[in-house]
Design a protein around this motif. Structure first.
Motif, PDB file in Angstrom:
ATOM      1  N   VAL A 111       0.831  -1.210   0.000  1.00 30.48           N
ATOM      2  CA  VAL A 111       0.000   0.000   0.000  1.00 30.48           C
ATOM      3  C   VAL A 111       0.864   1.257   0.000  1.00 30.48           C
ATOM      4  O   VAL A 111       0.570   2.217  -0.720  1.00 30.48           O
ATOM      5  N   LEU A 112       1.938   1.252   0.764  1.00 31.60           N
ATOM      6  CA  LEU A 112       2.792   2.437   0.840  1.00 31.60           C
ATOM      7  C   LEU A 112       3.522   2.726  -0.469  1.00 31.60           C
ATOM      8  O   LEU A 112       3.845   3.880  -0.755  1.00 31.60           O
ATOM      9  N   THR A 113       3.787   1.703  -1.251  1.00 38.38           N
ATOM     10  CA  THR A 113       4.469   1.913  -2.526  1.00 38.38           C
ATOM     11  C   THR A 113       3.501   2.147  -3.685  1.00 38.38           C
ATOM     12  O   THR A 113       3.930   2.403  -4.804  1.00 38.38           O
ATOM     13  N   MET A 114       2.226   2.101  -3.400  1.00 37.52           N
ATOM     14  CA  MET A 114       1.193   2.293  -4.420  1.00 37.52           C
ATOM     15  C   MET A 114       1.078   3.779  -4.774  1.00 37.52           C
ATOM     16  O   MET A 114       1.133   4.632  -3.879  1.00 37.52           O
ATOM     17  N   PRO A 115       0.921   4.110  -6.060  1.00 37.11           N
ATOM     18  CA  PRO A 115       0.700   5.519  -6.426  1.00 37.11           C
ATOM     19  C   PRO A 115      -0.534   6.076  -5.695  1.00 37.11           C
ATOM     20  O   PRO A 115      -1.540   5.376  -5.525  1.00 37.11           O
ATOM     21  N   ALA A 116      -0.442   7.327  -5.256  1.00 36.69           N
ATOM     22  CA  ALA A 116      -1.505   7.950  -4.457  1.00 36.69           C
ATOM     23  C   ALA A 116      -2.867   7.894  -5.149  1.00 36.69           C
ATOM     24  O   ALA A 116      -3.892   7.739  -4.484  1.00 36.69           O
ATOM     25  N   LEU A 117      -2.882   8.001  -6.460  1.00 35.02           N
ATOM     26  CA  LEU A 117      -4.124   7.961  -7.225  1.00 35.02           C
ATOM     27  C   LEU A 117      -4.899   6.669  -6.961  1.00 35.02           C
ATOM     28  O   LEU A 117      -6.119   6.683  -6.810  1.00 35.02           O
ATOM     29  N   TYR A 118      -4.184   5.566  -6.873  1.00 32.67           N
ATOM     30  CA  TYR A 118      -4.816   4.269  -6.643  1.00 32.67           C
ATOM     31  C   TYR A 118      -4.977   3.979  -5.153  1.00 32.67           C
ATOM     32  O   TYR A 118      -5.935   3.345  -4.728  1.00 32.67           O
ATOM     33  N   ARG A 119      -4.014   4.432  -4.353  1.00 32.08           N
ATOM     34  CA  ARG A 119      -4.012   4.156  -2.922  1.00 32.08           C
ATOM     35  C   ARG A 119      -5.270   4.671  -2.242  1.00 32.08           C
ATOM     36  O   ARG A 119      -5.869   3.990  -1.413  1.00 32.08           O
ATOM     37  N   GLU A 120      -5.691   5.879  -2.597  1.00 34.58           N
ATOM     38  CA  GLU A 120      -6.873   6.470  -1.959  1.00 34.58           C
ATOM     39  C   GLU A 120      -8.096   5.595  -2.153  1.00 34.58           C
ATOM     40  O   GLU A 120      -8.818   5.296  -1.206  1.00 34.58           O
ATOM     41  N   VAL A 121      -8.317   5.152  -3.387  1.00 37.07           N
ATOM     42  CA  VAL A 121      -9.481   4.305  -3.684  1.00 37.07           C
ATOM     43  C   VAL A 121      -9.342   2.966  -2.964  1.00 37.07           C
ATOM     44  O   VAL A 121     -10.298   2.462  -2.370  1.00 37.07           O
ATOM     45  N   PHE A 122      -8.154   2.396  -2.968  1.00 37.04           N
ATOM     46  CA  PHE A 122      -7.905   1.112  -2.317  1.00 37.04           C
ATOM     47  C   PHE A 122      -8.199   1.193  -0.821  1.00 37.04           C
ATOM     48  O   PHE A 122      -8.899   0.345  -0.261  1.00 37.04           O
TER      49      PHE A 122
END
Length: 163
Positions: A111-122
């Motif tokens: 999760v921490l390495t996920m781009p912010a665009l996707y992280r928020e939805v996730f």
């Protein structure tokens, strides 16, 4: 008559290849939560349990092997509790707890390495329990955009676990 089934040559070669490629990685993951001798035992038991599966059909080998290893740790914890054994299996009080910690750490890293665009939805979907329409409304997105971002987030998680 024996309960032991002999593996076919191609299945044995696939299992050997899987072992050569991932045993060191799995041992390293386990050593953070169990002592080195126990980690080696868990790795061996993991491959025994993986033997019936065709290595060529395993889509995500690291996730597959880690899941089996966590099950081995939990099973050993249950056996020890049934026998009333008080010796510690891991640094944590409960080996099942250690298995959960490994999984949580791996998920946190993904999760921490996920781009912010996707992280928020996730995070909104998986941790806040929001539905896709709720996320879309809260973030001013279409449901399709939320679905697309979530698929990218999940793809990122798979890549991190298989990495």
């Amino acid at each position: 008559m024996s309960d032991v089934k002999e593996l076919k040559a191609d299945a044995l070669e696939g299992l050997n290849a899987l072992y050569r490629q991932y045993a060191r990685w799995l041992d390293g993951r386990l050593r953070a939560h169990v002592d080195p001798d126990q980690a080696a035992d868990v790795v061996q038991e993991t491959y025994i349990r993986a033997a019936p599966y065709s290595a060529g059909l395993i889509r995500h080998p690291r996730a597959f092997l880690l899941r089996i290893a966590m099950n081995v740790v939990r099973d050993e914890s249950r056996r020890r509790k049934r026998r009333g054994t008080t010796e510690t299996f891991t640094e944590a009080a409960d080996p099942g707890e250690a298995a959960d910690q490994v999984e949580a750490l791996m998920m946190k890293q993904a999760v921490l390495t996920m781009p912010a665009l996707y992280r928020e939805v996730f995070v909104l979907s998986r941790f806040a329990g929001m539905s896709y329409p709720e996320i879309a409304a809260a973030r001013g997105l279409s449901v399709k955009a939320v679905e697309w971002r979530m698929s990218k987030a999940l793809q990122h998680c798979v890549e991190q676990l298989d990495g």
